[in-house]
Motif scaffolding. Structure first.
Motif, PDB file in Angstrom:
ATOM      1  N   SER A  28      54.946  70.321  31.324  1.00 25.88           N
ATOM      2  CA  SER A  28      54.292  71.464  31.973  1.00 25.88           C
ATOM      3  C   SER A  28      55.009  71.886  33.254  1.00 25.88           C
ATOM      4  CB  SER A  28      52.828  71.145  32.274  1.00 25.88           C
ATOM      5  OG  SER A  28      52.733  70.029  33.142  1.00 25.88           O
ATOM      6  N   GLU A  29      55.694  70.954  33.880  1.00 24.40           N
ATOM      7  CA  GLU A  29      56.432  71.265  35.106  1.00 24.40           C
ATOM      8  C   GLU A  29      57.941  71.305  34.887  1.00 24.40           C
ATOM      9  OE1 GLU A  29      55.233  68.879  38.421  1.00 24.40           O
ATOM     10  OE2 GLU A  29      53.125  68.967  37.827  1.00 24.40           O
ATOM     11  N   LYS A  30      58.358  70.993  33.659  1.00 23.02           N
ATOM     12  CA  LYS A  30      59.780  70.951  33.304  1.00 23.02           C
ATOM     13  C   LYS A  30      60.563  70.067  34.274  1.00 23.02           C
ATOM     14  CE  LYS A  30      59.592  75.270  30.934  1.00 23.02           C
ATOM     15  NZ  LYS A  30      59.913  76.654  30.900  1.00 23.02           N
ATOM     16  N   LYS A  31      59.982  68.902  34.550  1.00 21.84           N
ATOM     17  CA  LYS A  31      60.602  67.935  35.461  1.00 21.84           C
ATOM     18  C   LYS A  31      60.852  66.639  34.717  1.00 21.84           C
ATOM     19  CE  LYS A  31      59.696  70.196  39.421  1.00 21.84           C
ATOM     20  NZ  LYS A  31      60.442  70.425  40.559  1.00 21.84           N
ATOM     21  N   ARG A  32      61.923  65.972  35.082  1.00 20.70           N
ATOM     22  CA  ARG A  32      62.190  64.649  34.525  1.00 20.70           C
ATOM     23  C   ARG A  32      62.741  63.747  35.605  1.00 20.70           C
ATOM     24  NH1 ARG A  32      67.411  65.740  30.660  1.00 20.70           N
ATOM     25  NH2 ARG A  32      68.350  67.246  32.045  1.00 20.70           N
ATOM     26  N   PHE A  33      62.571  62.469  35.368  1.00 20.40           N
ATOM     27  CA  PHE A  33      63.126  61.498  36.300  1.00 20.40           C
ATOM     28  C   PHE A  33      63.456  60.221  35.555  1.00 20.40           C
ATOM     29  CE2 PHE A  33      59.923  58.251  36.940  1.00 20.40           C
ATOM     30  CZ  PHE A  33      58.761  58.856  36.518  1.00 20.40           C
ATOM     31  N   ALA A  34      64.273  59.407  36.197  1.00 21.21           N
ATOM     32  CA  ALA A  34      64.657  58.115  35.631  1.00 21.21           C
ATOM     33  C   ALA A  34      64.785  57.112  36.765  1.00 21.21           C
ATOM     34  CB  ALA A  34      65.983  58.237  34.895  1.00 21.21           C
ATOM     35  N   CYS A  35      64.463  55.873  36.448  1.00 24.22           N
ATOM     36  CA  CYS A  35      64.649  54.799  37.414  1.00 24.22           C
ATOM     37  C   CYS A  35      64.968  53.518  36.668  1.00 24.22           C
ATOM     38  CB  CYS A  35      63.428  54.631  38.310  1.00 24.22           C
ATOM     39  SG  CYS A  35      61.967  54.064  37.467  1.00 24.22           S
ATOM     40  N   SER A  36      65.606  52.628  37.349  1.00 19.83           N
ATOM     41  CA  SER A  36      65.973  51.340  36.764  1.00 19.83           C
ATOM     42  C   SER A  36      64.770  50.411  36.751  1.00 19.83           C
ATOM     43  CB  SER A  36      67.096  50.708  37.588  1.00 19.83           C
ATOM     44  OG  SER A  36      67.301  49.376  37.169  1.00 19.83           O
ATOM     45  N   THR A  37      64.663  49.627  35.685  1.00 14.28           N
ATOM     46  CA  THR A  37      63.625  48.608  35.629  1.00 14.28           C
ATOM     47  C   THR A  37      64.087  47.325  36.306  1.00 14.28           C
ATOM     48  OG1 THR A  37      64.426  47.721  33.534  1.00 14.28           O
ATOM     49  CG2 THR A  37      62.769  49.491  33.431  1.00 14.28           C
ATOM     50  N   GLY A  38      65.378  47.230  36.579  1.00 12.16           N
ATOM     51  CA  GLY A  38      65.927  46.016  37.163  1.00 12.16           C
ATOM     52  C   GLY A  38      66.244  44.950  36.131  1.00 12.16           C
ATOM     53  N   ILE A  39      66.020  45.266  34.853  1.00 13.21           N
ATOM     54  CA  ILE A  39      66.275  44.317  33.764  1.00 13.21           C
ATOM     55  C   ILE A  39      67.597  44.682  33.103  1.00 13.21           C
ATOM     56  CG2 ILE A  39      65.465  43.432  31.548  1.00 13.21           C
ATOM     57  CD1 ILE A  39      62.628  44.265  32.435  1.00 13.21           C
ATOM     58  N   SER A  40      68.464  43.686  32.918  1.00 11.90           N
ATOM     59  CA  SER A  40      69.741  43.905  32.240  1.00 11.90           C
ATOM     60  C   SER A  40      69.796  43.067  30.967  1.00 11.90           C
ATOM     61  CB  SER A  40      70.912  43.501  33.137  1.00 11.90           C
ATOM     62  OG  SER A  40      71.020  44.381  34.224  1.00 11.90           O
ATOM     63  N   ILE A  41      70.263  43.691  29.897  1.00 14.12           N
ATOM     64  CA  ILE A  41      70.472  43.004  28.622  1.00 14.12           C
ATOM     65  C   ILE A  41      71.713  43.591  27.968  1.00 14.12           C
ATOM     66  CG2 ILE A  41      68.012  42.522  28.240  1.00 14.12           C
ATOM     67  CD1 ILE A  41      68.030  44.855  26.215  1.00 14.12           C
ATOM     68  N   THR A  42      72.189  42.951  26.918  1.00  9.16           N
ATOM     69  CA  THR A  42      73.293  43.531  26.147  1.00  9.16           C
ATOM     70  C   THR A  42      72.700  44.518  25.144  1.00  9.16           C
ATOM     71  OG1 THR A  42      73.258  41.837  24.432  1.00  9.16           O
ATOM     72  CG2 THR A  42      74.687  41.422  26.335  1.00  9.16           C
ATOM     73  N   PRO A  43      73.438  45.537  24.777  1.00  9.86           N
ATOM     74  CA  PRO A  43      72.923  46.500  23.799  1.00  9.86           C
ATOM     75  C   PRO A  43      72.504  45.866  22.470  1.00  9.86           C
ATOM     76  CG  PRO A  43      74.767  47.452  24.946  1.00  9.86           C
ATOM     77  CD  PRO A  43      74.698  46.004  25.372  1.00  9.86           C
ATOM     78  N   LEU A  44      73.124  44.769  22.084  1.00 11.37           N
ATOM     79  CA  LEU A  44      72.741  44.098  20.843  1.00 11.37           C
ATOM     80  C   LEU A  44      71.334  43.511  20.912  1.00 11.37           C
ATOM     81  CD1 LEU A  44      76.071  42.261  19.921  1.00 11.37           C
ATOM     82  CD2 LEU A  44      75.109  44.320  18.866  1.00 11.37           C
ATOM     83  N   GLN A  45      70.809  43.323  22.113  1.00  8.26           N
ATOM     84  CA  GLN A  45      69.474  42.757  22.300  1.00  8.26           C
ATOM     85  C   GLN A  45      68.396  43.840  22.430  1.00  8.26           C
ATOM     86  OE1 GLN A  45      70.596  40.628  25.831  1.00  8.26           O
ATOM     87  NE2 GLN A  45      70.767  38.687  24.727  1.00  8.26           N
ATOM     88  N   TRP A  46      68.766  45.100  22.236  1.00  4.24           N
ATOM     89  CA  TRP A  46      67.850  46.219  22.454  1.00  4.24           C
ATOM     90  C   TRP A  46      67.478  46.895  21.136  1.00  4.24           C
ATOM     91  CZ3 TRP A  46      64.555  47.829  25.777  1.00  4.24           C
ATOM     92  CH2 TRP A  46      64.158  49.162  25.843  1.00  4.24           C
ATOM     93  N   ASN A  47      66.189  47.133  20.937  1.00  7.24           N
ATOM     94  CA  ASN A  47      65.696  47.872  19.775  1.00  7.24           C
ATOM     95  C   ASN A  47      65.412  49.300  20.237  1.00  7.24           C
ATOM     96  OD1 ASN A  47      64.066  49.100  17.812  1.00  7.24           O
ATOM     97  ND2 ASN A  47      63.338  47.117  17.095  1.00  7.24           N
ATOM     98  N   GLN A  48      66.311  50.210  19.910  1.00 13.59           N
ATOM     99  CA  GLN A  48      66.217  51.592  20.383  1.00 13.59           C
ATOM    100  C   GLN A  48      65.015  52.321  19.795  1.00 13.59           C
ATOM    101  OE1 GLN A  48      67.966  53.149  22.803  1.00 13.59           O
ATOM    102  NE2 GLN A  48      66.596  54.861  22.479  1.00 13.59           N
ATOM    103  N   GLU A  49      64.648  52.035  18.557  1.00 17.05           N
ATOM    104  CA  GLU A  49      63.531  52.730  17.926  1.00 17.05           C
ATOM    105  C   GLU A  49      62.191  52.349  18.548  1.00 17.05           C
ATOM    106  OE1 GLU A  49      65.933  51.122  15.844  1.00 17.05           O
ATOM    107  OE2 GLU A  49      66.968  53.057  15.826  1.00 17.05           O
ATOM    108  N   LYS A  50      62.055  51.089  18.947  1.00 14.48           N
ATOM    109  CA  LYS A  50      60.787  50.614  19.499  1.00 14.48           C
ATOM    110  C   LYS A  50      60.781  50.553  21.023  1.00 14.48           C
ATOM    111  CE  LYS A  50      59.561  47.928  15.448  1.00 14.48           C
ATOM    112  NZ  LYS A  50      59.197  46.617  14.932  1.00 14.48           N
ATOM    113  N   TYR A  51      61.921  50.843  21.649  1.00  7.77           N
ATOM    114  CA  TYR A  51      62.064  50.752  23.114  1.00  7.77           C
ATOM    115  C   TYR A  51      61.660  49.367  23.610  1.00  7.77           C
ATOM    116  CZ  TYR A  51      62.047  55.875  22.769  1.00  7.77           C
ATOM    117  OH  TYR A  51      62.315  57.180  22.442  1.00  7.77           O
ATOM    118  N   LYS A  52      62.163  48.343  22.937  1.00 12.32           N
ATOM    119  CA  LYS A  52      61.808  46.966  23.282  1.00 12.32           C
ATOM    120  C   LYS A  52      63.029  46.062  23.212  1.00 12.32           C
ATOM    121  CE  LYS A  52      57.840  45.393  21.599  1.00 12.32           C
ATOM    122  NZ  LYS A  52      56.869  44.950  20.595  1.00 12.32           N
ATOM    123  N   VAL A  53      62.904  44.932  23.871  1.00  7.98           N
ATOM    124  CA  VAL A  53      63.919  43.888  23.779  1.00  7.98           C
ATOM    125  C   VAL A  53      63.694  43.162  22.450  1.00  7.98           C
ATOM    126  CG1 VAL A  53      64.847  41.797  24.848  1.00  7.98           C
ATOM    127  CG2 VAL A  53      63.953  43.643  26.288  1.00  7.98           C
TER     128      VAL A  53
END
Length: 84
Positions: A28-53
């Motif tokens: 509704s405001e056409k605004k976006r933002f992003a911030c770091s969670t402070g968590i680092s993992i390798t891409p192989l440990q990431w499930n992109q479809e579920k947005y989970k480790v």
């Protein structure tokens, strides 16, 4: 107020650890933002479809719990904003 939120990897093609980022879009405001969670993992440990480790990471439950807390906090903030 319509909004979306999601998690993504800062450098999804990295062979080393990369940050999990939290992103949000308020349409509704056409605004976006992003911030770091402070968590680092390798891409192989990431499930992109579920947005989970993935469960292959030894402390995946703890890390996914932190991501859930980010989600719940954001939803709470946005729901309070709607009430104003």
């Amino acid at each position: 107020m319509k909004y979306k939120y999601f998690f993504y990897l800062r450098n999804p093609k990295s062979v080393k650890d990369t940050l999990i980022m939290f992103g949000a879009y308020i349409s509704s405001e056409k605004k976006r933002f992003a911030c770091s969670t402070g968590i680092s993992i390798t891409p192989l440990q990431w499930n992109q479809e579920k947005y989970k480790v993935k469960e292959t990471k030894h402390n995946h439950a703890e890390l996914n719990n932190v991501l859930t807390q980010y989600s719940e906090l954001y939803k709470s903030i946005m729901n309070n904003e709607k009430a104003l």
